[in-house]
Design an enzyme around this catalytic site. Structure first.
Site, PDB file in Angstrom:
ATOM      1  CE  LYS A 112      -3.888   2.162   0.273  1.00 26.22           C
ATOM      2  NZ  LYS A 112      -3.453   2.869  -0.979  1.00 26.22           N
ATOM      3  CD  GLN A 158       3.351   4.684   2.242  1.00 25.76           C
ATOM      4  OE1 GLN A 158       3.953   5.519   1.585  1.00 25.76           O
ATOM      5  NE2 GLN A 158       2.251   4.976   2.912  1.00 25.76           N
ATOM      6  CE  LYS A 190       4.747   7.311  -2.231  1.00 30.34           C
ATOM      7  NZ  LYS A 190       4.040   7.828  -1.045  1.00 30.34           N
ATOM      8  CG  ASP A 208       3.463  10.940  -2.874  1.00 23.86           C
ATOM      9  OD1 ASP A 208       3.358  10.684  -1.666  1.00 23.86           O
ATOM     10  OD2 ASP A 208       4.436  11.586  -3.329  1.00 23.86           O
ATOM     11  CG  ASN A 265      -4.141  16.157  -0.625  1.00 20.01           C
ATOM     12  OD1 ASN A 265      -3.684  15.377   0.212  1.00 20.01           O
ATOM     13  ND2 ASN A 265      -5.438  16.355  -0.779  1.00 20.01           N
ATOM     14  CB  SER A 317      -5.516   4.845   1.843  1.00 19.35           C
ATOM     15  OG  SER A 317      -5.334   5.923   0.956  1.00 19.35           O
TER      16      SER A 317
HETATM   17  P1  NDP Z   1       0.863  17.842  -4.207  1.00 15.98           P
HETATM   18  O1  NDP Z   1       1.343  17.485  -5.558  1.00 15.98           O
HETATM   19  O2  NDP Z   1      -0.578  18.002  -3.967  1.00 15.98           O
HETATM   20  O3  NDP Z   1       1.586  19.150  -3.679  1.00 15.98           O
HETATM   21  C1  NDP Z   1       2.963  19.226  -3.570  1.00 15.98           C
HETATM   22  C2  NDP Z   1       3.343  20.626  -3.123  1.00 15.98           C
HETATM   23  O4  NDP Z   1       4.728  20.656  -2.803  1.00 15.98           O
HETATM   24  C3  NDP Z   1       3.132  21.669  -4.202  1.00 15.98           C
HETATM   25  O5  NDP Z   1       2.859  22.901  -3.612  1.00 15.98           O
HETATM   26  C4  NDP Z   1       4.484  21.673  -4.901  1.00 15.98           C
HETATM   27  O6  NDP Z   1       4.759  22.871  -5.608  1.00 15.98           O
HETATM   28  C5  NDP Z   1       5.416  21.505  -3.726  1.00 15.98           C
HETATM   29  N1  NDP Z   1       6.638  20.840  -4.190  1.00 15.98           N
HETATM   30  C6  NDP Z   1       6.731  19.647  -4.800  1.00 15.98           C
HETATM   31  N2  NDP Z   1       8.005  19.364  -5.125  1.00 15.98           N
HETATM   32  C7  NDP Z   1       8.705  20.414  -4.718  1.00 15.98           C
HETATM   33  C8  NDP Z   1      10.070  20.727  -4.766  1.00 15.98           C
HETATM   34  N3  NDP Z   1      10.976  19.896  -5.331  1.00 15.98           N
HETATM   35  N4  NDP Z   1      10.459  21.893  -4.202  1.00 15.98           N
HETATM   36  C9  NDP Z   1       9.553  22.725  -3.639  1.00 15.98           C
HETATM   37  N5  NDP Z   1       8.237  22.481  -3.573  1.00 15.98           N
HETATM   38  C10 NDP Z   1       7.819  21.350  -4.107  1.00 15.98           C
HETATM   39  O7  NDP Z   1       1.461  16.694  -3.259  1.00 15.98           O
HETATM   40  P2  NDP Z   1       0.995  16.269  -1.791  1.00 15.98           P
HETATM   41  O8  NDP Z   1       0.513  17.442  -1.035  1.00 15.98           O
HETATM   42  O9  NDP Z   1       0.125  15.093  -1.935  1.00 15.98           O
HETATM   43  O10 NDP Z   1       2.377  15.740  -1.163  1.00 15.98           O
HETATM   44  C11 NDP Z   1       3.247  16.585  -0.418  1.00 15.98           C
HETATM   45  C12 NDP Z   1       4.163  15.732   0.445  1.00 15.98           C
HETATM   46  O11 NDP Z   1       3.376  14.952   1.337  1.00 15.98           O
HETATM   47  C13 NDP Z   1       5.031  14.721  -0.295  1.00 15.98           C
HETATM   48  O12 NDP Z   1       6.241  14.560   0.415  1.00 15.98           O
HETATM   49  C14 NDP Z   1       4.233  13.427  -0.201  1.00 15.98           C
HETATM   50  O13 NDP Z   1       5.033  12.285  -0.340  1.00 15.98           O
HETATM   51  C15 NDP Z   1       3.689  13.566   1.215  1.00 15.98           C
HETATM   52  N6  NDP Z   1       2.516  12.783   1.560  1.00 15.98           N
HETATM   53  C16 NDP Z   1       1.370  12.839   0.803  1.00 15.98           C
HETATM   54  C17 NDP Z   1       0.256  12.117   1.196  1.00 15.98           C
HETATM   55  C18 NDP Z   1      -1.036  12.230   0.462  1.00 15.98           C
HETATM   56  O14 NDP Z   1      -2.024  11.622   0.937  1.00 15.98           O
HETATM   57  N7  NDP Z   1      -1.146  12.954  -0.623  1.00 15.98           N
HETATM   58  C19 NDP Z   1       0.288  11.236   2.370  1.00 15.98           C
HETATM   59  C20 NDP Z   1       1.503  11.313   3.131  1.00 15.98           C
HETATM   60  C21 NDP Z   1       2.573  12.045   2.726  1.00 15.98           C
HETATM   61  P3  NDP Z   1       4.654  22.902  -7.212  1.00 15.98           P
HETATM   62  O15 NDP Z   1       3.197  22.850  -7.509  1.00 15.98           O
HETATM   63  O16 NDP Z   1       5.309  24.163  -7.598  1.00 15.98           O
HETATM   64  O17 NDP Z   1       5.383  21.681  -7.708  1.00 15.98           O
HETATM   65  O1  2IT Z   2       3.010   8.843   1.549  1.00 15.99           O
HETATM   66  C1  2IT Z   2       1.860   8.406   1.736  1.00 15.99           C
HETATM   67  O2  2IT Z   2       1.544   7.861   2.796  1.00 15.99           O
HETATM   68  C2  2IT Z   2       0.875   8.583   0.671  1.00 15.99           C
HETATM   69  N1  2IT Z   2       1.185   9.191  -0.350  1.00 15.99           N
HETATM   70  C3  2IT Z   2      -0.505   8.018   0.818  1.00 15.99           C
HETATM   71  C4  2IT Z   2      -0.509   6.547   0.493  1.00 15.99           C
HETATM   72  C5  2IT Z   2      -1.881   5.912   0.409  1.00 15.99           C
HETATM   73  O3  2IT Z   2      -1.891   4.725   0.047  1.00 15.99           O
HETATM   74  O4  2IT Z   2      -2.889   6.533   0.710  1.00 15.99           O
END
Ligand code: NDP
Ligand code: 2IT
Length: 455
Positions: free
Chosen positions: A99, A120, A135, A175, A250, A387
């Site tokens: 997952k 993860q 992943k 992600d 997100n 999830s």
């Molecule tokens: P999104 O794509 O929704 O948003 C990512 C954000 O981070 C954007 O604002 C983006 O800016 C910025 N960003 C991405 N890469 C870079 C970079 N290299 N330098 C600076 N800013 C950056 O992703 P999420 O919000 O889903 O994910 C954010 C983090 O959270 C990640 O580390 C992800 O692995 C982690 N995560 C996500 C989960 C989920 O459920 N979605 C669960 C647990 C962890 P821009 O638009 O300019 O690229």
């Molecule tokens: O990093 C994370 O935990 C996620 N991007 C969410 C994974 C999931 O299966 O919901």
């Protein structure tokens, strides 16, 4: 609390396994970093339970059960054929189906996917739910692509990935760069190829495709629930605090939403281009519209809020004075220099919404400065937790209300906090959630691997 000696034999053993990881996976710096961080916590566990060494648990746990790398060809709007590289790392299925999310970002490579998959394993174990670690993703850049290009790419990606996933085998989700739209196209393609409606094969689906209420909010809300628990233990709270949250995707948006609901003033957020500072408190409805609806850059915020400021260079966000910092963008976005500035400006808590956003040096600074520190694999586990609740609802063919899911999420985050604190206490590192989360996550997986034999 019992004093556990760090014997040189065990320290050398852990270092030997780590050196082998580096040799076998050359140039995969993020993967090395994630392994080292977990290994550094495990010495006392191995001293207390030498069986883990005899059973070669460390050697086994760093080797993915299966790694899939594949070609993703697609046609852009001008008729040009493009090729990207797709990945899925099925890391560990001891306690449940693989997952974990899918990331679409140009920086994606084997190292990034392996670091995320490795993290993860322990995160999913901490949730208390029956999910293994995996992943995936692609080095595809969604920025500037049309909706049709996104659809063609995701369909091509899923045409290959569909051969390796199933509700009881491997359940991907979103992600970075993969949200509701991408999951929607992927679910449609999977359904078409499979010839049946198997809702539980992906999570983060739209509600009418079998998605769970509160999944969208879960990671950000969960991070704030976790940090609030950590603050409460010290008689503090988000209420009345000043907060900075990096990113505006997100995780970031829903971390801001819950922090504001808890009475905080969020003064800064960012994207990869730069950060905004709004002294009066960020207007989240503007950020949501710019990012969730209009797909615009965060710099546009200042057009509508002329009293706010925009600064190029996203890492500058850590120079904004705050009480609580929530890195919610990407790995290694907060380094030692940034950590020193945060500490000098009086930060009292840091909660990682992103995966591995703080470098090793930054974490050391926080821990040595008595900053309350919530590591990502514990603090951002709310997303994958909901999830798993989505999978449960799909299996039972039911749909819980938002409030039902939210209450379960809060309970899960509190349990992760308590279990991590207890493991830290048990292994002579009271209050150290990095050590506590690594140990609590590891023991359950390691014990299950032993029970299932050498496989
Ligand atoms: P999104 O794509 O929704 O948003 C990512 C954000 O981070 C954007 O604002 C983006 O800016 C910025 N960003 C991405 N890469 C870079 C970079 N290299 N330098 C600076 N800013 C950056 O992703 P999420 O919000 O889903 O994910 C954010 C983090 O959270 C990640 O580390 C992800 O692995 C982690 N995560 C996500 C989960 C989920 O459920 N979605 C669960 C647990 C962890 P821009 O638009 O300019 O690229
Ligand atoms: O990093 C994370 O935990 C996620 N991007 C969410 C994974 C999931 O299966 O919901």
């Amino acid at each position: 609390m019992e004093r556990v000696e760090q014997t040189p034999e065990v320290v050398n053993y852990v270092d030997r396994v780590y050196q082998t990881v580096k040799e076998r996976n050359p140039n995969e710096l993020e993967f090395h970093q994630a392994v080292k961080e977990v290994f550094d916590s495990l010495v006392p566990v191995l001293v207390k339970n030498p069986t883990y060494m005899k059973q070669a648990i460390l050697e086994r746990i760093v080797e993915p059960e299966r790694t899939i790398s594949f070609r993703v060809p697609w046609v852009d709007d001008q008729g040009n054929v493009k090729v990207n590289r797709g990945f899925r790392v099925q890391f560990n299925s001891a306690i449940g189906p693989y997952k974990g999310g899918l990331r679409f970002h140009p920086s994606v490579n084997a190292s990034i996917i392996k670091f995320l998959g490795f993290e993860q394993i322990f995160k999913n174990s901490l949730t208390g739910q029956p999910i293994g670690g995996g992943k995936g993703g692609a080095d595809f850049d969604p920025k500037g692509k049309s909706d049709l290009e996104i659809m063609r790419f995701t369909q091509s990606f899923m045409s290959e990935l569909s051969k390796y996933i199933d509700a009881d085998v491997d359940v991907p989700a979103g992600d970075i760069g993969v949200g509701a739209r991408e999951i929607g196209y992927m679910f449609g393609q999977y359904k078409k190829m499979r010839g049946g409606f198997q809702a539980g094969v992906l999570t983060g689906k739209s509600i009418d495709s079998g998605g769970s209420l509160a999944r969208k909010e879960a990671t950000g809300y969960g991070t704030v629930y976790f940090v609030e628990e950590m603050l409460k233990d010290k008689g503090m709270s988000f209420n009345g605090s000043t907060v900075t949250v990096s990113g505006s995707g997100n995780v970031s948006i829903y971390a801001m939403e819950k922090a504001i609901e808890f009475g905080a003033k969020v003064v800064a957020c960012s994207d990869s281009g730069g950060y905004i500072y709004d002294e009066t408190g960020i207007d989240l409805s503007t950020v949501k519209r710019l990012k969730e609806v209009e797909n615009k850059r965060i710099s546009e915020y200042v057009m509508e809020h002329p009293n706010a400021h925009y600064f190029e260079d996203c890492s500058g966000i850590w120079s904004v004075p705050c009480d609580v910092a929530l890195p919610c963008a990407t790995q290694n976005e907060l380094d030692e220099t940034a950590a020193k500035i945060l500490v000098a400006n009086g930060v009292f808590a840091v909660g990682e919404g992103a995966n591995m956003p703080s470098t090793h040096g930054a974490v050391e600074i926080f821990l040595n400065s008595n900053v309350l520190f919530a590591p990502g694999k514990a603090a951002n586990a709310g997303g994958v937790s909901v999830s798993a609740l989505e999978m449960a609802q799909n299996s039972a063919r039911i749909a819980w209300t938002f409030a039902e899911v939210d209450v379960k999420l809060q309970e899960i985050m509190k349990n992760i906090y308590r279990n991590s604190m207890k493991a830290a206490e048990d292994y002579d590192a009271p209050g150290n959630l990095v050590v506590g989360a690594n140990i609590a996550g590891f023991i359950k997986v390691a014990d299950t691997m032993i029970m299932q034999g050498v496989i």
